[in-house]
Motif scaffolding. Structure first.
Motif, PDB file in Angstrom:
ATOM      1  N   UNK A 227       0.836  -1.198   0.000  1.00  0.00           N
ATOM      2  CA  UNK A 227       0.000   0.000   0.000  1.00  0.00           C
ATOM      3  C   UNK A 227       0.871   1.247   0.000  1.00  0.00           C
ATOM      4  N   UNK A 228       0.477   2.236  -0.794  1.00  0.00           N
ATOM      5  CA  UNK A 228       1.280   3.448  -0.900  1.00  0.00           C
ATOM      6  C   UNK A 228       0.400   4.638  -1.235  1.00  0.00           C
ATOM      7  N   UNK A 229       0.843   5.814  -0.808  1.00  0.00           N
ATOM      8  CA  UNK A 229       0.202   7.065  -1.195  1.00  0.00           C
ATOM      9  C   UNK A 229       0.994   7.769  -2.283  1.00  0.00           C
ATOM     10  N   UNK A 230       1.874   7.042  -2.930  1.00  0.00           N
ATOM     11  CA  UNK A 230       2.672   7.581  -4.039  1.00  0.00           C
ATOM     12  C   UNK A 230       2.362   6.809  -5.323  1.00  0.00           C
ATOM     13  N   UNK A 231       2.027   7.538  -6.379  1.00  0.00           N
ATOM     14  CA  UNK A 231       1.719   6.892  -7.648  1.00  0.00           C
ATOM     15  C   UNK A 231       2.911   6.085  -8.163  1.00  0.00           C
ATOM     16  N   UNK A 232       4.122   6.550  -7.942  1.00  0.00           N
ATOM     17  CA  UNK A 232       5.307   5.860  -8.466  1.00  0.00           C
ATOM     18  C   UNK A 232       5.403   4.439  -7.943  1.00  0.00           C
ATOM     19  N   UNK A 233       4.959   4.209  -6.699  1.00  0.00           N
ATOM     20  CA  UNK A 233       5.020   2.850  -6.156  1.00  0.00           C
ATOM     21  C   UNK A 233       4.040   1.926  -6.872  1.00  0.00           C
ATOM     22  N   UNK A 234       2.855   2.445  -7.148  1.00  0.00           N
ATOM     23  CA  UNK A 234       1.903   1.677  -7.953  1.00  0.00           C
ATOM     24  C   UNK A 234       2.468   1.426  -9.345  1.00  0.00           C
ATOM     25  N   UNK A 235       2.983   2.469  -9.969  1.00  0.00           N
ATOM     26  CA  UNK A 235       3.439   2.382 -11.348  1.00  0.00           C
ATOM     27  C   UNK A 235       4.597   1.407 -11.503  1.00  0.00           C
ATOM     28  N   UNK A 236       5.430   1.302 -10.479  1.00  0.00           N
ATOM     29  CA  UNK A 236       6.602   0.427 -10.553  1.00  0.00           C
ATOM     30  C   UNK A 236       6.331  -0.995 -10.086  1.00  0.00           C
ATOM     31  N   UNK A 237       5.118  -1.260  -9.648  1.00  0.00           N
ATOM     32  CA  UNK A 237       4.770  -2.601  -9.175  1.00  0.00           C
ATOM     33  C   UNK A 237       4.417  -3.478 -10.381  1.00  0.00           C
ATOM     34  N   UNK A 238       5.134  -4.567 -10.613  1.00  0.00           N
ATOM     35  CA  UNK A 238       4.826  -5.413 -11.777  1.00  0.00           C
ATOM     36  C   UNK A 238       3.460  -6.093 -11.681  1.00  0.00           C
ATOM     37  N   UNK A 239       2.942  -6.220 -10.461  1.00  0.00           N
ATOM     38  CA  UNK A 239       1.634  -6.857 -10.274  1.00  0.00           C
ATOM     39  C   UNK A 239       0.583  -5.778 -10.015  1.00  0.00           C
ATOM     40  N   UNK A 240       0.340  -4.949 -11.028  1.00  0.00           N
ATOM     41  CA  UNK A 240      -0.647  -3.877 -10.883  1.00  0.00           C
ATOM     42  C   UNK A 240      -1.749  -4.042 -11.920  1.00  0.00           C
ATOM     43  N   UNK A 241      -2.938  -3.581 -11.535  1.00  0.00           N
ATOM     44  CA  UNK A 241      -4.089  -3.597 -12.436  1.00  0.00           C
ATOM     45  C   UNK A 241      -4.121  -2.290 -13.212  1.00  0.00           C
ATOM     46  N   UNK A 242      -4.113  -2.374 -14.541  1.00  0.00           N
ATOM     47  CA  UNK A 242      -4.191  -1.181 -15.377  1.00  0.00           C
ATOM     48  C   UNK A 242      -5.616  -0.642 -15.375  1.00  0.00           C
ATOM     49  N   UNK A 243      -5.753   0.654 -15.641  1.00  0.00           N
ATOM     50  CA  UNK A 243      -7.079   1.249 -15.784  1.00  0.00           C
ATOM     51  C   UNK A 243      -7.703   0.841 -17.117  1.00  0.00           C
ATOM     52  N   UNK A 244      -9.027   0.696 -17.100  1.00  0.00           N
ATOM     53  CA  UNK A 244      -9.756   0.373 -18.334  1.00  0.00           C
ATOM     54  C   UNK A 244     -10.976   1.274 -18.442  1.00  0.00           C
ATOM     55  N   UNK A 245     -10.981   2.083 -19.482  1.00  0.00           N
ATOM     56  CA  UNK A 245     -12.076   3.010 -19.746  1.00  0.00           C
ATOM     57  C   UNK A 245     -13.181   2.294 -20.521  1.00  0.00           C
ATOM     58  N   UNK A 246     -14.387   2.434 -20.056  1.00  0.00           N
ATOM     59  CA  UNK A 246     -15.539   1.775 -20.688  1.00  0.00           C
ATOM     60  C   UNK A 246     -16.188   2.727 -21.679  1.00  0.00           C
ATOM     61  N   UNK A 247     -16.129   2.374 -22.949  1.00  0.00           N
ATOM     62  CA  UNK A 247     -16.730   3.205 -23.980  1.00  0.00           C
ATOM     63  C   UNK A 247     -18.242   3.124 -23.971  1.00  0.00           C
ATOM     64  N   UNK A 248     -18.867   3.946 -24.786  1.00  0.00           N
ATOM     65  CA  UNK A 248     -20.324   3.973 -24.840  1.00  0.00           C
ATOM     66  C   UNK A 248     -20.913   2.665 -25.351  1.00  0.00           C
ATOM     67  N   UNK A 249     -20.078   1.869 -26.041  1.00  0.00           N
ATOM     68  CA  UNK A 249     -20.537   0.569 -26.531  1.00  0.00           C
ATOM     69  C   UNK A 249     -20.358  -0.536 -25.496  1.00  0.00           C
ATOM     70  N   UNK A 250     -19.898  -0.165 -24.285  1.00  0.00           N
ATOM     71  CA  UNK A 250     -19.710  -1.150 -23.226  1.00  0.00           C
ATOM     72  C   UNK A 250     -18.408  -1.912 -23.310  1.00  0.00           C
ATOM     73  N   UNK A 251     -17.539  -1.564 -24.247  1.00  0.00           N
ATOM     74  CA  UNK A 251     -16.248  -2.227 -24.410  1.00  0.00           C
ATOM     75  C   UNK A 251     -15.190  -1.465 -23.612  1.00  0.00           C
ATOM     76  N   UNK A 252     -14.344  -2.222 -22.899  1.00  0.00           N
ATOM     77  CA  UNK A 252     -13.288  -1.628 -22.083  1.00  0.00           C
ATOM     78  C   UNK A 252     -12.001  -1.473 -22.899  1.00  0.00           C
ATOM     79  N   UNK A 253     -11.308  -0.349 -22.656  1.00  0.00           N
ATOM     80  CA  UNK A 253     -10.056  -0.055 -23.356  1.00  0.00           C
ATOM     81  C   UNK A 253      -9.011   0.430 -22.351  1.00  0.00           C
ATOM     82  N   UNK A 254      -7.811  -0.079 -22.474  1.00  0.00           N
ATOM     83  CA  UNK A 254      -6.703   0.389 -21.641  1.00  0.00           C
ATOM     84  C   UNK A 254      -6.069   1.604 -22.330  1.00  0.00           C
ATOM     85  N   UNK A 255      -6.656   2.770 -22.114  1.00  0.00           N
ATOM     86  CA  UNK A 255      -6.240   3.987 -22.806  1.00  0.00           C
ATOM     87  C   UNK A 255      -5.514   4.985 -21.907  1.00  0.00           C
TER      88      UNK A 255
END
Length: 524
Positions: A227-255
């Protein structure tokens, strides 16, 4: 997050409603057996990329599991209950968004418990350089006011500054230019940077940064190693979940990438379910973890008490409708079927993260759900279904069908906060712009600072503060141009740029939010 407070309040309202009559079971085994099927079915229905869940009961961790994938492969189907090479597991870190708030209030409670600060310390005594637009409120506002969202700051104050790339100190200084949206201590207005100022002010006497205090007072004491309050720790963690934006068609994109360091106390924590169940255990044990008093019991209990009625408009005398209260970093309410006190909080990044925690202290029961997709109510639906499994043996509603429209309406409000020119019919015979060189210049806003307009290769170029971010403007009609802008708080769309008063001013439409008109005035 300009509209999130409104639709999360709608969720809180529904959660408080009475359930249909059903036998009360209090059966944890039934609940856990049904949880897996519930999650798999929900993910298949929504095509959510990944999810992790943890459950605490009677002081023990009784469920830890990951589903789906950390990052979608283009064109690959999601198999939530099949082990994948990029599988989410209990150690996968997620950006937890506003679930950061109850962690922040617990960290401040750790300072309150040893007498280093009081919830009722005035901000000016801790941080004399801080100011709001009202001198009288500036003199009175306390840590408690900011953590309970009753300072008068409007929902969204400072959020767009974060989108643009301003640092935390710059954003907090600029809050003095934001008109207050309601009478002090009489209106609930969910404010990320109000809470952030309360947290930062509380730690100033320690001589350490918020991030250092969070690590020392909470994360290290609970063994929350990821657990961290620094984005860099999340970003450097190899076991991290990427963000996925849900488009209007209901399809998720890692953008997108969402770096929330500037609002770390309010929304910038990253964590996993293995760590967060420890936090739930400590909360349910009155501040004790592994036999040690990590946070003083009385100071922690203070965070669980109602502070303000979390409904639009001024607080009226008498009980709050549907027990919709906000405490100190927590939603505080009751389940009307069992009359049991309930603590909860949701986290939402429209760019691709949704999270929730629920605690029922009388039952010694807690659940945390983390996901890596645009919020549509999945963590809340899974959590509420699980609580129904425990209480009744079966879900009493199709929660997703109720929550999803609430979240989608909130997302649409963000998308429609200013015109999206990609959805408008272009003028059939647009009037010509003026000479492009006439628009060139430096324009200034007290809130946003300097904006630059230039001409390159017969196109207008806009450079937004504070980083001179480069945007090419496309002519729409007359003195109106458009540009593509994607952000958490103003949506993902083509937005308008209008030159006014013969080029003396320029209006950036998607920056006209939270009490600011979005107008920059030419200075040279």
């Amino acid at each position: 997050m300009l509209k999130k407070a409104l639709f999360l309040a709608g969720i809180a309202l529904f959660c408080a409603q009475a359930r249909p009559e059903a036998a009360h079971s209090s059966d944890i085994h039934t609940a856990l057996n049904k949880l897996d099927t519930c999650i798999c079915d929900t993910m298949k229905k929504t095509k959510l990329p990944g999810l992790a869940v943890g459950v605490v009961y009677q002081g023990r961790v009784v469920y830890l599991k990951g589903y789906g994938v950390r990052k979608l492969k283009p064109g690959a189907p999601v198999e939530p209950c099949k082990v994948e090479s990029d599988a989410v597991d209990p150690d996968t870190v997620f950006e937890i968004a506003s679930v950061s708030k109850p962690l922040a209030s617990t960290i401040v409670a750790s300072l309150v418990g040893v007498g280093e600060v009081s919830w009722d310390d005035r901000i000016q005594s801790l941080d004399p350089d801080f100011a709001l637009s009202s001198n009288s409120v500036t003199e009175q506002v306390t840590i408690r006011d900011f953590f309970s969202h009753r300072s008068g700051l409007p929902t969204g104050a400072g959020d767009v500054l974060e989108d643009l790339g301003y640092s935390r100190p710059e954003i907090l200084r600029k809050l003095r230019f934001v008109p207050l949206a309601g009478r002090f201590r009489e209106f609930y207005n969910y404010s990320n940077f109000g809470l952030t100022e309360g947290a930062i002010a509380a730690t100033l006497r320690t001589g350490k940064t918020w991030e250092e205090v969070a690590q020392e007072r909470l994360y290290s004491k609970l063994g929350m190693d990821s657990t961290s309050s620094r984005f860099s720790d999340y970003d450097n963690n190899p076991n991290k979940a990427a963000l996925h934006f849900r488009g209007e068609d209901g399809v998720y994109h890692n953008w997108f990438v969402r770096e929330a360091d500037s609002e770390a106390p309010a929304g910038g924590v990253s964590s996993n379910v293995r760590d967060l169940v420890k936090f739930l255990q400590m909360q349910l044990a009155d501040g004790v973890f592994n036999g040690q008093q990590v946070v003083d019991k009385a100071a922690l209990e203070e965070t669980h008490k109602p502070e303000i009625c979390a409904v639009p408009g001024p607080v009226q005398p008498g009980p709050c409708p549907d027990d919709r209260y906000y405490g100190l970093g927590w939603n505080v309410g009751k389940d009307k079927s069992t009359h049991a006190p309930m603590l909860s909080h949701s986290g939402a990044f429209d760019l691709g993260s949704a999270t929730a925690i629920y605690l029922v202290p009388n039952e010694q029961l807690g659940i945390v759900v983390l996901t890596n997709g645009t919020p549509i109510g999945i963590p809340e639906s899974v959590s509420m279904s699980f609580l129904d499994f425990y209480h009744y043996g079966a879900a009493q509603y199709d929660y997703l069908s109720i929550f999803q429209p609430i979240f989608e309406e909130g997302f649409r409000e963000v998308q429609n906060s200013s015109p999206d020119y990609s959805k408008l019919k272009p003028p059939s015979n647009p009037s010509n712009p003026g000479n492009l060189s006439a628009y060139k210049g430096t324009y200034e806003s007290k809130y946003y600072d300097k904006l630059e307009i230039d001409v390159e290769n017969d196109h207008l170029i806009m450079r937004l503060p504070p980083r001179s971010a480069y945007y090419e403007l496309t002519h729409w009609e007359g003195d109106t141009f458009t540009y593509y802008f994607a952000s958490e708080n103003t949506g993902v769309a083509r937005r308008g740029v209008k030159f006014l008063n013969s080029g003396k001013e320029v209006l950036v439409e998607n920056l006209a939010l939270a009490g600011n008109n979005g107008i920059f005035t030419r200075v040279k």
